[in-house]
Design an enzyme around this catalytic site. Structure first.
Site, PDB file in Angstrom:
ATOM      1  N   GLN A  98      31.540  28.279  32.096  1.00  0.00           N
ATOM      2  CA  GLN A  98      31.929  28.642  33.454  1.00  0.00           C
ATOM      3  C   GLN A  98      32.432  27.415  34.209  1.00  0.00           C
ATOM      4  OE1 GLN A  98      29.397  29.596  36.796  1.00  0.00           O
ATOM      5  NE2 GLN A  98      30.339  31.611  36.954  1.00  0.00           N
ATOM      6  N   TYR A 179      31.805  29.947  46.510  1.00  0.00           N
ATOM      7  CA  TYR A 179      32.217  28.585  46.197  1.00  0.00           C
ATOM      8  C   TYR A 179      33.714  28.445  46.487  1.00  0.00           C
ATOM      9  CZ  TYR A 179      27.524  28.105  44.435  1.00  0.00           C
ATOM     10  OH  TYR A 179      26.157  28.057  44.360  1.00  0.00           O
ATOM     11  N   ARG A 226      34.992  35.374  37.238  1.00  0.00           N
ATOM     12  CA  ARG A 226      33.811  36.027  37.825  1.00  0.00           C
ATOM     13  C   ARG A 226      34.025  36.240  39.324  1.00  0.00           C
ATOM     14  NH1 ARG A 226      27.387  34.497  38.230  1.00  0.00           N
ATOM     15  NH2 ARG A 226      26.652  36.461  37.389  1.00  0.00           N
ATOM     16  N   GLY A 320      20.721  37.848  33.686  1.00  0.00           N
ATOM     17  CA  GLY A 320      20.436  36.477  34.077  1.00  0.00           C
ATOM     18  C   GLY A 320      18.990  36.118  33.821  1.00  0.00           C
TER      19      GLY A 320
HETATM   20  C1  PHB Z   1      22.998  27.743  42.087  1.00  0.00           C
HETATM   21  O1  PHB Z   1      23.049  26.618  41.604  1.00  0.00           O
HETATM   22  O2  PHB Z   1      22.047  28.102  42.794  1.00  0.00           O
HETATM   23  C2  PHB Z   1      24.062  28.691  41.810  1.00  0.00           C
HETATM   24  C3  PHB Z   1      25.145  28.279  41.070  1.00  0.00           C
HETATM   25  C4  PHB Z   1      26.172  29.145  40.829  1.00  0.00           C
HETATM   26  C5  PHB Z   1      26.102  30.419  41.324  1.00  0.00           C
HETATM   27  C6  PHB Z   1      25.023  30.845  42.030  1.00  0.00           C
HETATM   28  C7  PHB Z   1      24.005  29.966  42.283  1.00  0.00           C
HETATM   29  O3  PHB Z   1      27.103  31.251  41.128  1.00  0.00           O
END
Ligand code: PHB
Length: 362
Positions: A98, A179, A226, A320
């Site tokens: 990713q 992000y 994603r 997850g």
């Molecule tokens: C996190 O580091 O908390 C984190 C990273 C990526 C994501 C969600 C949470 O998509």
């Protein structure tokens, strides 16, 4: 009726089953943000997944937002990941990486020369990140200039090449969870004018350019993306019209022939049907518009995953937290065996404990 345990293909990637390990931040990278031997063992133990999507990994030093997350921009990082992919492949698994740029979800102490985080905007969210000092508010960001964006696209392209050089079967571009790429897409965040602000087509321009560049570099059939259309993760408001925004994105991406979309349904790690949502999001409309591989994630259990695949509503289901606690999750689901409980306090940071010591069935 299709079951979770039948093979499938996502673009060029052949999966032995439809159970996918979701990307999970574990903050266990070593000096230089290089994945080490514990990370090799962690992923090797989980290689019976139809596909592992390895944890969010920064594409450049400026893309980092949390302590001890791995990168894919240095030769040492590529060499570290090569040991991971070799171990997973030797165990018969498939693994993609990713690709991550956190944008404004970062802190000056994590960035080169104490730089400010970069984003579509100079507005700071009321979010926290994890640094050497523990949880702290994110730093005030700087809005990227339009003439800096080709450099960001090139960082994704180079990271994708590095991932292939490290032996990955492909990449997933992280355009979810608010992000950087989401910070450009959502009108709740993007306050720009010019070619990357305003209309939906302008706000999706950066992510579309990234997907085109990555697909041209390594092949669309090993490139996925994603998305999380309605998550408010990191104190970020939803777009004013998520159905139109993400619907248009998927429509524009469809002709590229990507390997898959990986859809987070609902609030990331939270309710699948948030109470404050004015009307339910129609994921199926996006699936139809995309026409390619479709992975779904968020809160699935054995029964709901079976039902989703049987209905043809997804090609594969990503798990997850169950994969953190159950290295042999595929076998446990097949045998309907009980699952190990998650030790949530050991998710982020630390060493072997809570990482590679969860037992498999005898
Ligand atoms: C996190 O580091 O908390 C984190 C990273 C990526 C994501 C969600 C949470 O998509």
């Amino acid at each position: 009726m299709t079951t979770l345990f039948e093979p499938t293909r996502l673009g060029d990637i052949a999966l032995a089953n439809r159970i996918v390990m979701a990307p999970l931040t574990r903050n266990r990278a070593q000096a230089g943000n290089v994945p080490g031997p514990l990370t090799v063992e962690y992923y090797r133990q989980r290689a019976s997944a139809g596909l592992i999507i390895a944890e969010a990994t920064q594409i450049s030093p400026m893309a980092q937002g949390y302590l001890d997350t791995p990168g894919i921009h240095s030769a040492e990082q590529v060499a570290g990941w090569r040991k991971v992919t070799d171990a997973v492949h030797a165990a018969g698994g498939r693994i993609v990486l990713q690709l991550w740029h956190v944008g404004r979800i970062s802190h000056t102490s994590l960035l080169p020369g104490g730089a400010a985080p970069v984003s579509s905007t100079a507005r700071r969210p009321n979010a926290q990140t994890y640094t050497k000092e523990g949880f702290v508010p994110v730093s005030e960001p700087r809005a990227l200039r339009d003439d800096e964006l080709p450099g960001i696209v090139d960082d994704y392209r180079r990271a994708a090449r590095n991932a292939i050089d490290a032996g990955f079967d492909g990449v997933e571009v992280h355009a979810a969870n608010n992000y950087l790429l989401d910070q450009f897409m959502r009108d709740s965040v993007n306050d720009r004018s010019g070619p990357y602000g305003g209309s939906i087509d302008n706000r999706i321009r950066l992510v579309v350019e990234v997907m085109q560049a990555v697909a041209a570099e390594i092949g669309a059939a090993r490139t996925g993306i994603r998305l999380s259309p309605i998550t408010t993760f990191s104190d970020t408001a939803r777009d004013s019209n998520p159905q139109a925004l993400y619907g248009r994105l998927v429509e524009v991406l469809a002709p590229l022939g990507l390997a898959f979309v990986h859809m987070i349904e609902g609030e990331t790690g939270g309710p699948r049907e948030p109470a404050d949502l004015a009307q339910p999001f129609d994921y199926d409309a996006l699936k139809k518009a995309f026409g390619g591989g479709w992975i779904v994630n968020n809160g699935f259990d054995r029964a709901s995953a079976e039902a989703k695949v049987a209905a043809g509503a997804a090609d594969a289901i990503a798990f997850g937290k169950p994969f953190i606690a159950n290295p042999d999750l595929v076998r446990r689901l097949r045998e309907n065996a009980p699952l190990n409980p998650l030790r949530a306090e050991l998710m982020y940071g630390g060493g072997a404990e809570g990482y590679i010591d969860y037992p498999a069935l005898a």
